[in-house]
Design an enzyme around this catalytic site. Structure first.
Site, PDB file in Angstrom:
ATOM      1  N   HIS A  63      -1.521   5.974   6.272  1.00 54.19           N
ATOM      2  CA  HIS A  63      -2.284   5.615   5.073  1.00 54.19           C
ATOM      3  C   HIS A  63      -1.328   5.550   3.891  1.00 54.19           C
ATOM      4  O   HIS A  63      -0.792   6.577   3.477  1.00 54.19           O
ATOM      5  CB  HIS A  63      -3.384   6.652   4.802  1.00 54.19           C
ATOM      6  CG  HIS A  63      -4.432   6.689   5.875  1.00 54.19           C
ATOM      7  ND1 HIS A  63      -5.582   5.947   5.803  1.00 54.19           N
ATOM      8  CD2 HIS A  63      -4.481   7.357   7.051  1.00 54.19           C
ATOM      9  CE1 HIS A  63      -6.316   6.166   6.889  1.00 54.19           C
ATOM     10  NE2 HIS A  63      -5.667   7.013   7.671  1.00 54.19           N
ATOM     11  N   ASN A  95      -8.267   1.508   4.415  1.00 56.91           N
ATOM     12  CA  ASN A  95      -9.219   2.225   3.549  1.00 56.91           C
ATOM     13  C   ASN A  95      -8.626   2.577   2.191  1.00 56.91           C
ATOM     14  O   ASN A  95      -8.655   3.697   1.731  1.00 56.91           O
ATOM     15  CB  ASN A  95      -9.792   3.471   4.244  1.00 56.91           C
ATOM     16  CG  ASN A  95      -8.716   4.461   4.651  1.00 56.91           C
ATOM     17  OD1 ASN A  95      -7.557   4.101   4.828  1.00 56.91           O
ATOM     18  ND2 ASN A  95      -9.105   5.712   4.775  1.00 56.91           N
ATOM     19  N   ASP A 153     -11.282   2.220   9.815  1.00 50.89           N
ATOM     20  CA  ASP A 153     -10.820   3.611   9.775  1.00 50.89           C
ATOM     21  C   ASP A 153     -11.110   4.310   8.463  1.00 50.89           C
ATOM     22  O   ASP A 153     -10.979   3.736   7.395  1.00 50.89           O
ATOM     23  CB  ASP A 153      -9.308   3.718  10.033  1.00 50.89           C
ATOM     24  CG  ASP A 153      -8.856   5.168  10.192  1.00 50.89           C
ATOM     25  OD1 ASP A 153      -7.888   5.567   9.538  1.00 50.89           O
ATOM     26  OD2 ASP A 153      -9.492   5.915  10.966  1.00 50.89           O
ATOM     27  N   ASP A 309      -1.155   9.393  11.760  1.00 49.02           N
ATOM     28  CA  ASP A 309      -2.309   9.427  10.847  1.00 49.02           C
ATOM     29  C   ASP A 309      -1.900  10.094   9.532  1.00 49.02           C
ATOM     30  O   ASP A 309      -2.615  10.930   8.976  1.00 49.02           O
ATOM     31  CB  ASP A 309      -3.498  10.162  11.482  1.00 49.02           C
ATOM     32  CG  ASP A 309      -4.793   9.931  10.711  1.00 49.02           C
ATOM     33  OD1 ASP A 309      -5.802  10.555  11.055  1.00 49.02           O
ATOM     34  OD2 ASP A 309      -4.782   9.134   9.736  1.00 49.02           O
TER      35      ASP A 309
END
Lengths: 440, 176, 315
Positions: A63, A95, A153, A309
């Site tokens: 991310h 996201n 996600d 992640d």
């Protein structure tokens, strides 16, 4: 600019190489791979014999938080963190704010990555507009702009029908649909794994089946459509069982696991004086049976990829009460050391298998360039020092995020240098002398 | 180390004090004995028995734990909180003459704490202080009305009163 | 027979999980002495004079707050109460910032009640004061566990070997957790009873017997403790209705007949009459519910006294 990596231990499972080789790099490409290569005017780089040279590592679940959440991370700081962690490329999740459900956001990410000129960034687009589950995004356009996969996600793909349509549509572009598998009704307002630890801490739990129920749903959809379904951040043993069965039946399903899910359990939250939000992520740390299952999956090949992640948050956000703090921990700068120390040195897997999990398979799963070194191909190379001692120091991270449960851990195995397109974008001066790899 | 009072001497001192109490107060009416925990309590009980023998009066007897009134509780020197025992004063102290009984009178701070505690229970007519041993070194203007024995000591010495009911024998020892 | 400790090792009371059996004995013994203070004409001792205690209540609570305030005043401490509705928390201030603001006023002790499990632990990391947990989320309510134990001890003379049935929404109950931990540490036999949808995990590893039959739980029990069931549980699909809950789990006089002849009935309050407990039982001779309230002040005085020491222990 030319340099020659002389007599290095090269591990490249996709190319079937595991031995001593010379690598000649010319400008941004690999000119030659062989033995006893003449150096010519190339700078000769001598590495300690214990070092290992691999194709650039790729983290397909990261991310980067830009656009919209730059207080947590930016493409610049995120890619700096990536190369410090040995990754020459990352795939970033949609996201952001606004969500990457349109070409404008995709192009912004690509632009920022080019400006930072560190790790390569492959954006992942959203499945549905706003990830709300009502309408498909313009997947064709997103792919043209550079997206390599789609996911909602942060949230699960809302319905079976949406998953079906997404798989069918995405197969036209040969991209996988990645799902954050989680049944919202079973998750409720849970904040950690449901079990005795949550019970003692008085925190609401999320059972493992909340994840596996949707893994099973998605495998059925992949079976029905022939599309490619990729399980994001797998954590539960029931999910692994479903993936194994699916693969055996010939379904095109792949799966990734993050280091914390094969290293830590929910008991870790109790142990540390309790309620440390650096142990709060979704999916949560689960039981020792689940952790052991993840290790099994890494060993027997049911799990294809290790992906971190990486989810940075601002310190203020993580300083809230456990049930109010956001889910997520960073992972780019601890992954390699954790994998070496707790997988390879611990005897669970070989270094060849590790590079499969961190380079060859991520490229294969997402159809990315790289993951292997070929003559004429881009010189994306990671140099690793498997025996170098490392103490994890969150305060020294290149990422803006300091939210890690591994602060203070002493491990064996470090990144020595990261080379993207022939440029050494990261050199670990504690491990590799200052002059060893310099850019002109 | 020296035994400065043996069992015999202690019994005679307590009996002598009982006589003094009865004499000074012209009888044993409206008296009450309150022993300061821990060792003031058995001494008060013995005094009650002696007064009963002398004047045929049952003097009500109570026990007072002064821990909650100490002036040194919150200072670092004390360390963890001292353990509290129950205070048991099962009678009204209003208008009575209270005989406050303790084993050793030293700085006077325990007595001050006991006075504060007693005042919270009601309004006695008067309070008189009974001690078995007065070892000197007062830090407050406190004086005992009845003393078993005066024993001058230095600050380095310690005075140990042992009683049959608590320690298995009666004696007073000065150490150091 | 456990030995009694002479002091508490910790500076805080965050949960029963941090106390040993001898330390629990010490609190109960001290509470006994404190209870006597409440019987005097002047119900005050100067012990905590000059100490500043702040009551931080992020959740509404009348009885626990009053009980703590009374305990603090009886020990002559200076007390200050803060409840959410009148403070900057409503404006969105985080717990951490509220804690730092209060810390700047140098309190000696902070009593905190909060809806999030672990909030007292977070406060203990920020503040130098002694922290007392007055109830955090679903985690623990240690002073309630202690006052319940004190009540049982007063009536039964012992804790070891007592058969204690605890009935209700155990999953969400911090009172259950504190009681279960304390009673098992002190050697009592705990029977956890409630609907299967509201039964917490990990009971077996604590040595607690679980059942969804109230008759089984109450059979031969020395103590029956009823817990409050909230109406919200119907929304979460835990229970169909309060009516069915009362039919299956309500404590009636008829059900109580199967307990030990000198059984006592307890409830942390406030009660839902006709939901978990019949009025006849709540007001009957078995009920020690009002004793629990009286004992609450004494137990809290004991806790404040023991934690207020000069040295204390490790933070």
């Amino acid at each position: 600019m030319r340099f020659l990596l002389k007599s290095v231990h090269l591990v490249d499972p996709a190319a079937g190489r595991n031995g001593t080789f010379d690598l000649l790099v010319e400008n941004s490409r690999i000119a030659r791979i062989g033995r006893d290569l003449p150096a010519g005017d190339a700078a000769v780089v001598d590495l300690p014999s214990s070092f290992v040279v691999t194709p650039g590592l790729i983290d397909i679940h990261v991310h980067l938080r830009e656009p919209g959440q730059e207080h947590k991370e930016t493409v610049a700081t995120g890619t700096a963190s990536a190369v410090a962690g040995g990754f020459t490329a990352v795939a970033c999740m949609p996201n952001t704010d606004p969500i990457n459900d349109n070409v404008a956001v995709t192009e912004l990410i690509v632009k920022r990555a080019a400006e930072a000129a560190l790790a390569r960034v492959y954006p992942i687009g959203a499945v549905s507009l706003g990830s709300k589950g009502a309408q498909l995004t313009e997947i064709g356009d997103l792919c043209k702009a550079g997206c390599v996969a789609i996911t909602d996600d942060g949230r699960p793909v809302q319905t079976a029908l949406l998953m079906r349509r997404a798989l069918e549509y995405a197969s036209m572009f040969k991209i996988p649909v990645i799902d954050h598998c989680e049944d919202p009704s079973l998750k409720g307002d849970g904040v950690m794994h449901e079990g005795p630890a949550a019970s003692m801490l008085g925190l609401r739990g999320i059972p493992g089946v909340a994840e596996s129920v949707m893994v099973e749903r998605d495998i059925s959809m992949a079976e029905l459509t022939g599309g490619h379904f990729h399980v994001a951040h797998m954590s539960a043993r029931q999910s692994l069982r479903a993936v194994r069965d699916g693969k055996q039946r010939g379904v095109h399903v792949t799966a990734e696991v993050a280091p914390h899910h094969f290293l830590l359990t929910d008991e870790a939250i109790v142990e540390r004086g309790g309620y440390d939000t650096n142990f709060k992520m979704n999916p949560p740390l689960r039981s020792s049976d689940d952790r052991d299952a993840m290790l099994d999956g890494l060993r027997d090949g049911s799990i294809d990829v290790i992906a971190t992640d990486h989810a940075p948050h601002h310190a203020d956000e993580k300083a809230l009460e456990f049930d109010r703090a956001p889910f997520g921990i960073v992972g780019l700068e601890t992954c390699v050391s954790l994998c070496f120390d707790r997988l390879v040195h611990a005897g669970h897997i070989s270094i060849v298998r590790l590079i499969e999990l961190l380079a060859a398979n991520p490229a294969r799963v997402m159809n990315l360039p790289g993951g292997t070194l070929t003559e004429g191909g881009p010189a994306d190379i990671t140099i690793l020092a498997p025996d170098a001692p490392v103490t994890v120091r969150a305060s020294a991270f290149k990422s803006k995020g300091r939210n890690t449960p591994f602060d203070g851990w002493t491990l064996k195995g470090a990144v020595a240098a990261t080379i993207v397109g022939g440029r050494a974008v990261y050199v670990n001066e504690g491990v590799l002398g200052r002059k060893t790899l310099t850019n002109p | 180390m020296a035994i400065v009072m043996d069992a015999d001497r202690m019994a005679r001192s307590i009996t002598r004090i009982a006589h003094e109490i009865v004499e000074r107060n012209r009888g044993a009416e409206n008296l009450a004995l309150i022993g300061v925990r821990a060792r003031g309590v058995p001494i008060a009980a013995r005094l009650a028995a002696d007064i009963k023998a002398i004047a045929n009066v049952d003097v009500p007897t109570g026990a007072l734990d002064i821990t909650l009134y100490r002036d040194d509780l919150m200072l670092h020197a004390v360390g963890p909180q001292p353990v509290i025992r129950r205070t048991e004063i099962g009678f009204s102290i209003d208008d009575r003459l209270i005989l406050l009984v303790d084993d050793v009178l030293y700085t006077g701070r325990t007595t001050r704490a006991a006075l504060d505690a007693i005042i919270d229970f009601g309004r006695p007519r008067a309070i008189q202080l009974v001690v078995l041993i007065d070892r000197g070194h007062r830090e407050l203007p406190i004086k005992a009305d009845y003393v078993g024995r005066n024993i001058p000591t230095s600050r380095q010495q310690s005075v140990q009163v042992r009683l049959q009911e608590i320690d298995g024998r009666d004696e007073v020892e000065v150490e150091g | 027979m456990t030995t009694v400790a002479t002091s508490l090792r910790t500076r805080h009371l965050l949960g029963i999980e941090d106390l040993t059996a001898p330390e629990i004995d010490l609190v109960l013994q001290t509470a006994s002495a404190m209870k006597e203070v409440g019987t005097r004409p002047i119900k005050k001792v100067p012990t905590l004079r000059g100490r500043t205690i702040i009551n931080l209540f992020f959740e509404p609570s009348t009885r626990t707050r009053m009980s703590f305030e009374l305990a603090e005043k009886r020990l002559s401490a200076d007390t200050l109460g803060m409840t959410t509705s009148g403070s900057s928390v409503v404006k969105g201030e985080t717990l951490a910032d509220t804690a730092r603001t209060i810390e700047a006023m140098s309190p000696d002790m902070i009593v905190i009640r909060h809806a999030s499990s672990g909030a007292p632990h977070q406060l203990a990391r920020i503040s130098r004061a002694s922290i007392i947990n007055a109830g955090d989320g679903m985690h623990e309510h240690p002073t309630q566990g202690l006052l319940d134990a004190f009540t049982m001890l007063e009536r039964k003379g012992r804790l070891a070997g007592l058969k204690v049935a605890i009935v209700g929404d155990l999953l969400h109950s911090r009172v259950f957790r504190s009681n279960a931990l304390l009673l098992t540490k002190m050697g009592a036999e705990v029977r956890a009873c409630g609907p299967a949808t509201l039964m917490p995990f990990g009971m077996a590893r604590l040595g607690i017997h679980t059942t969804s039959s109230i008759d089984e739980a109450v059979a031969g029990a020395d103590v029956v403790m009823m817990l409050r069931v909230q109406h919200e549980r119907m929304q979460g699909l835990f229970l169909p209705s309060m009516r069915e809950y009362f039919n299956l789990f309500g404590l009636t006089v008829a059900r109580l007949k199967h307990a030990a002849p000198d059984v006592i009935v307890m409830h942390p309050g406030p009660m839902n009459r006709g939901v978990e407990i019949d009025s006849e039982v709540a007001d009957g001779p078995w009920s020690v519910i009002l004793d629990q309230v009286a004992n609450g002040v004494a137990v809290r005085m004991a806790v404040l006294y023991l934690l207020a020491g000069g040295e204390g222990g490790e933070p």
